[in-house]
Scaffold this motif. Sequence first.
Motif, short mmCIF file in Angstrom:
data_model
loop_
_atom_site.label_atom_id
_atom_site.label_comp_id
_atom_site.label_asym_id
_atom_site.label_seq_id
_atom_site.Cartn_x
_atom_site.Cartn_y
_atom_site.Cartn_z
N LEU A 148 5.14 -42.09 35.45
CA LEU A 148 5.62 -43.32 36.32
C LEU A 148 5.63 -44.93 35.51
CD1 LEU A 148 3.40 -42.30 39.43
CD2 LEU A 148 5.92 -42.00 39.18
N ALA A 149 4.66 -44.77 34.52
CA ALA A 149 4.63 -46.20 33.76
C ALA A 149 6.08 -46.51 33.15
CB ALA A 149 3.68 -46.03 32.71
N GLY A 150 7.14 -45.54 32.99
CA GLY A 150 8.31 -45.30 32.45
C GLY A 150 9.13 -46.39 33.49
N ILE A 151 8.85 -46.49 34.52
CA ILE A 151 9.61 -47.40 35.68
C ILE A 151 9.54 -49.03 35.22
CG2 ILE A 151 10.26 -48.04 37.98
CD1 ILE A 151 8.34 -45.53 38.78
N GLY A 152 10.21 -49.28 34.26
CA GLY A 152 10.29 -50.59 33.79
C GLY A 152 10.72 -51.74 34.71
N PHE A 153 11.89 -51.51 35.31
CA PHE A 153 12.65 -52.40 36.47
C PHE A 153 12.40 -53.87 36.11
CE2 PHE A 153 13.62 -53.85 40.47
CZ PHE A 153 14.98 -53.48 40.37
N GLY A 195 12.58 -45.18 25.01
CA GLY A 195 11.54 -45.69 25.09
C GLY A 195 10.60 -45.64 26.52
N LEU A 196 11.57 -45.66 27.40
CA LEU A 196 10.94 -45.66 28.71
C LEU A 196 10.54 -44.32 29.24
CD1 LEU A 196 12.99 -48.59 30.80
CD2 LEU A 196 10.43 -48.56 30.27
#
Length: 380
Positions: free
Chosen positions: A327-332, A288-289
């Motif tokens: 970079l938007a896949g950095i959910g954290f 997903g990420l």
Amino acid sequence: MRLTKLFTSFFESEKAGGLILLICTAFSLVISNTSFSESYFDIWHYPLANHSLEHWINDGLMAIFFLMIGLELEREVYNGELSKIKDAILPISGALGGMIFPALIFLLFNFGTKTQSGIGIPMATDIAFALGILSLVGKNVPNSLKVFLTALAVIDDLGAIIVIALFYTKTLYFANLLISLAIFAGLLILNRMKVYQLWIYLVAGVFMWYFMLNSGVHATITGVLLAFAIPFQDGSENTISYKLQHFLHKPVAYIILPLFALCNTAIIIGPDWVHNFTEHYSLGILFGLIIGKPLGIVLFTFITIKLGLTQLPKDLDWKKIIGVGCLAGIGFTMSIFITLLAFEDEAIVNNAKFIILIASFISAIIGFLFFKVKKGSKIV
């Protein structure tokens, strides 16, 4: 594109905040897997006014974080990237794609299982980390790209907040909810009456937070509601909205989010940690990420541009959009936050946090390398 003083301050604080978050996360992970782990866990479970320190951080301090996010979103709507419909369509479409695709991918792996409630986990973007990694790319990053990523991430977080409000409310106490909403309505009236004393809004906001906390709806929603109740006026440096947002930058970046990271990345990595990657929820978070985010962002922005609804700024191209998608896949922060609401099993929560860290790390590396390596080539 000329950047406002407040946006520059926001970008700089988030950039430094990303580095601090990284240090806090590394420290928390290390100490959680040493002989000091039990004492470290006891710190966050320490009782304080009938609640643990962890609870005060996640339900109290994070409401202040959402207040700042709400103020930034308000500024974008009134005086920024989202103030003109044609300009707003680009980050809005990207954000929608970046929420829908990760959610569908997660559901693909988890539909009908006890972990399908984690559908919101890969939907959000961590602003601090994403801007922090973007800042490492160098000085050649165009301003429009910083604004696009910020607007996209803020909209993502708004989407996550809506998901929290709609789907992670288990027991609803209408009386407390109505009191909280009545306070919010009262503040909107004061706004319309041009009452500009900030303390009135903040004191009322505390009461609104208290009743929301006891309504069953997650109390952090109060932060966003309060942000839109505070008068924006003309958005200048003399307005209470501007002053409050400027004041909150450093406490949020240097205190609240680091505390959240220290508290919520206290993850025990067991000897069988490799098996975590085969769990349905792990696959949903990872894909997903890492894949869903860039795929959704790029596809939705591409479609809206081809339909003539909006256009890319002159200093952007598709390789930059793909890089931002990665970079938007950095959910954290937001992904961990939703994990705490979605799952009750401590083992699943612990494992999901670990997978979020791995997925965010991979997304950060891919995004960084994409900007550094893919210079010069046209994609579309």
